[in-house]
Design an enzyme around this catalytic site. Structure first.
Site, PDB file in Angstrom:
ATOM      1  CB  CYS A  26      -0.910   0.019   1.231  1.00  0.00           C
ATOM      2  SG  CYS A  26      -2.089  -1.343   1.308  1.00  0.00           S
ATOM      3  CB  CYS A  90     -19.742  42.656  -3.203  1.00  0.00           C
ATOM      4  SG  CYS A  90     -17.965  42.891  -3.438  1.00  0.00           S
ATOM      5  CB  CYS A  93     -15.900  40.117  -0.293  1.00  0.00           C
ATOM      6  SG  CYS A  93     -15.917  41.919  -0.334  1.00  0.00           S
ATOM      7  CG  ASP A 493     -37.786   0.189  -1.037  1.00  0.00           C
ATOM      8  OD1 ASP A 493     -37.531  -0.832  -1.690  1.00  0.00           O
ATOM      9  OD2 ASP A 493     -38.028   0.175   0.185  1.00  0.00           O
ATOM     10  CG  ASP A 695     -37.986   2.852   4.716  1.00  0.00           C
ATOM     11  OD1 ASP A 695     -37.649   2.046   3.824  1.00  0.00           O
ATOM     12  OD2 ASP A 695     -38.806   2.589   5.603  1.00  0.00           O
TER      13      ASP A 695
END
Length: 808
Positions: A26, A90, A93, A493, A695
């Site tokens: 890795c 504004c 900025c 669903d 859900d």
């Protein structure tokens, strides 16, 4: 997790943590990926500390390093930091602050909202102090926001109380303007020049000091903003007047322009004050939610009741809630029953009956009974705190359409200054009247308003998310709000969205086993499952006094069912696909199952496998009640031009029965959880914008893959965290409401941006051509910002088509 920076003229060293590394390979992969980034000189990755140290050219963006790590299959550990910013006026900025933040090594992304004056920064270990220093270097003030509602309320009231500079500026300016009112009628008189100087000077340099301060900071940061335009323009008018006063003496005093500089500053101050008032109103819904947070709670400890600060309540404490009090924490009722008013949380106006075993949410009002509950979540973990955080995050993040504004604002002020200079030179050379040329140039600077551009989108988002929250629709991010307006397909669903999600056993059909044995085995094999069907079996078994048998080696078969070892046999409980895969012959039970399916019921088959045989023991039929509003929800979507699709793991017969009851013609049956995201992808083909409503945990991939994910709060936390929109009631009609408020909000954004762009495109040329004097230009500039915010506030009048909520 700190980020170390050693800067030199050519190279800069950065250190950041990486997640997901497990071995030396890795490390090698990450180092290789980072070394491939242009500008990187050396890379060192330490597996023990999970930290990467990169030495790269000073111009190498951290985003490139983060992307390289992600492409290698790992993640850079990130933090989300929120900062309050003061001094922005504004869109220019906003752009400058974002640029300053993104230059900080370790900042992955930064989004600044002008309306909320907040910055949301995604970093890899950068401390808030480092970010604050970068913002201050750019010319603004920053701090870690204080979350207490009372503190926010005090800051907002302090902003609104700054009316006195406006009043004082008007008091000084009116005497300068009054003589001008007589000119159209032939009355040419003016105040003495020295008196005009006395009146205009405090307006210019005391009350208008904020423009000089902010403009100077912008110059130091090699940028520009609205304050710089106002400061330069009014200073030019004031300076010209002083020059004329001391060079021409008392002659031609009516040609002095002190009134222009003073009135422009007064009008701009008035505009900023009105703008602050309007912005204060856009967060009314958020303040209403924050007001629900109780400050004290009654806790029972060692048999004694005591009132304590809410911060002292701990999970597991016994909390007493008397009639009329707000529930201080999330919890479960252990004694008593009552009705709770949850209208400000869910939009449901009717009180909800609660009794022992029911959950309660902090912030709800206990109407008529004494409740004793066990605290399950306190402080920032409560549902109310999460709701407030969702609304705050949605209001703080930019919508994608804001990118156009950012691109314009980056060059807005420099372009305006160039146009102003061209106006001065052009008029002066063409007419020889350098006084008028200067006034025209001043008008160009004064009428230019990047404020309207900066406020157009965030104020609409704030108002839209705020009013949606009042009716139980929580929009988690601005992108979801912007995208939802274009939704033309909604995928539901079935379980828990169109149906109650609480199925019950309606029939047990025995085959090779008795009815009692079928129920006994079904209870045993599902005892470790929290699936709604498992709970229905459990309830049925308990009601019939069926004993719970022990089982072992229980295993879920995703999209098919479950299996376990019971009494030495392998017991399977699931759908027809499971039977086909294990080779069970259904035989004469096929017709029995078909009758149940035609009635809209879900059928689960029970099979038993022993070393000697494999047989069908029987089946269990489940019925799930449709939600009362399911049919009207589908009809409402159809009325606004949105088609509905139903996804379910049920068999085709059961799916068809449910779909026909709610009026859905397009349904997909026997859809495995892993396939829901694929089906959503298919629905998106052909340029369709798809919203997914679910859900459950198994809905999370589909919610994430949809253009807009909509979760029911009655479901799992995983679904709610994945979705961009959460419905605080399990009412599917809120889906159409969410799309409708998105349409309204997007329309307001378009109107605001259209007005802001047209105003500048038309106003600046008119000023350059000499058709506007500085006073009219100043009034128009002040009006532009106020009109944009006021237009956004009209969203607060929105109500769902059939509102059952109560207005805050």
């Amino acid at each position: 997790m700190d980020i170390a920076v050693k800067s030199s003229s050519q190279l800069r060293e950065q250190s950041f943590k990486i997640e997901g590394m497990t071995c030396a390979s890795c490390v090698a992969r990450v180092e290789k990926a980072l070394k491939a980034v242009p500008g990187v000189e050396t890379v060192s990755v330490n597996l023990a500390t999970e930290k990467a140290t990169v030495r790269a050219e000073a111009g190498t963006e951290f985003q490139a390093l983060s992307s390289a790590v992600a492409k290698a299959g790992y993640d850079v550990a990130t933090d989300a930091i929120s900062l309050s910013i003061a001094g922005m006026t504004c869109a220019s900025c906003v752009t400058r602050v974002e640029k300053a933040l993104k230059k900080v090594p370790g900042v992955i992304d930064a989004s600044v909202n002008l309306a909320t004056e907040r910055a949301q920064i995604k970093t890899a270990g950068v401390t808030p102090e480092t970010l604050i220093a970068a913002i201050e270097k750019a010319g603004y003030d920053a701090s870690i926001p204080v979350e207490e509602a009372s503190q926010k309320e005090g800051e907002a009231k302090a902003t609104l109380s700054t009316w006195w500079p406006v009043a004082l500026a008007a008091l000084f300016s009116i005497p300068l303007v009054v003589p001008m009112l007589g000119m159209p009628f032939g009355y040419e008189w003016a105040l003495p020049g020295w008196l005009q100087l006395v009146l205009a000077t405090p307006v210019q340099f005391w009350l208008g000091a904020r423009f000089y301060k902010a403009g100077w900071k912008a110059l130091m940061a090699r940028s520009g903003n609205m304050d710089l335009l106002v400061a330069i323009g009014t200073s030019a008018a004031y300076g010209l007047s002083v020059y004329l006063l001391f060079t021409h003496g008392s002659g031609g005093l009516h040609h002095l322009y002190f009134e222009s500089s003073a009135v422009v500053i007064t009008l701009v101050l008035l505009g900023k004050w009105l703008e602050a008032r309007a912005k204060y109103q856009t967060v009314a819904a958020l303040r209403a939610l924050e007001s629900l947070r109780p400050t004290r709670a009654t806790v029972r400890r060692a048999g004694q009741d005591a009132e304590v600060q809410i911060a002292q309540v701990r999970v597991g404490d016994t909390v007493i809630v008397r009639p009329g009090e707000r529930v201080p924490v999330d919890g479960v009722i252990t004694e008593g029953s009552s009705h709770l008013d949850e209208s400000l949380l869910t939009g449901e106006s009717l009180p909800v009956a609660k009794t022992i075993g029911d959950t309660v949410t902090g912030g709800a009002v206990n109407a008529d009974g004494l409740l004793i509950l066990t605290a399950t979540a306190v402080g920032s973990a409560t549902m109310l705190s999460q709701i407030i955080r969702m609304v705050e995050d949605a209001q703080a993040v930019k919508a994608p359409i804001q990118r156009l504004v950012d691109a314009v604002s980056a060059v807005f002020v420099p372009v305006v200054l160039l146009i102003s200079l061209a106006t001065l030179v052009g008029w002066g050379l063409a007419t020889g009247d350098w006084q008028q040329a200067l006034l025209n140039a001043v008008a160009v600077q004064v009428i230019a308003c990047p404020c309207a551009l900066g406020l157009a989108t965030p104020t609409s988002i704030m108002a839209g998310t705020g009013v949606a929250a009042k009716y139980g629709i929580l929009i988690k991010d601005a992108e979801a709000l912007e995208t939802a307006h274009a939704v033309n397909v909604v995928a539901f669903d079935k379980t828990g969205t169109l149906t109650e999600g609480k199925p019950a056993v309606v029939a047990i059909e025995a085959a090779a086993q008795s009815t009692g044995r079928v129920l006994e085995l079904a209870r045993a094999v599902q005892q470790y499952s929290d699936h709604p069907l498992a709970k229905a079996v459990e309830n049925e078994a308990v009601s019939h006094g069926v004993a719970l048998k022990s089982g072992s080696q229980a295993k879920a078969l995703p999209g098919r069912g479950v299996q376990a070892q019971i009494d030495g046999a392998t017991v399977y409980l699931g759908n027809k696909r499971m039977l086909d895969e294990i080779g069970v012959v259904v035989g004469g039970m096929e017709d029995v199952a078909a009758k149940h399916e035609q009635a809209g019921r879900t059928v689960s088959w029970l099979a038993v496998k022993t070393p000697e045989s494999l047989e069908l023991a029987g089946l269990i039929a489940f019925g799930d009640t449709l939600k009362p509003s399911a049919k009207s929800a589908v009809q409402r979507l159809r009325d606004i031009g949105v088609s509905s699709v139903m996804l379910t793991g049920d068999n085709a017969g059961s799916a068809k029965a449910i779909a026909s009851q709610v009026g859905i013609t397009d349904f997909r049956a026997e859809v495995l959880p892993a396939d829901k995201a694929r089906v959503v992808g298919e629905l998106k083909q052909g340029g369709k914008t798809v919203a997914m409503v679910g859900d459950g945990i198994n809905d999370a991939p589909a919610l994430a893959s949809a253009d807009v994910g909509i979760a029911m709060s009655t479901g799992t936390d995983v679904a709610m965290h994945t979705a961009g929109v959460t419905l605080m009631r399990g009412d599917p009609t809120l889906v159409a409401d969410a799309i409708e408020i998105s349409k309204r909000t997007y329309r307001k954004i378009q109107q605001n941006l259209g007005w802001a762009f047209i105003y500048n495109v038309v106003g600046i040329p008119l000023a350059a051509l000499g058709y506007l004097n500085p006073i009219i230009a100043g009034a128009a500039m002040a009006l532009s910002s106020v009109s944009v915010v006021s237009n956004s506030l009209l969203l607060r009048r929105w109500k769902p088509a059939k509102s059952i909520g109560r207005k805050v």
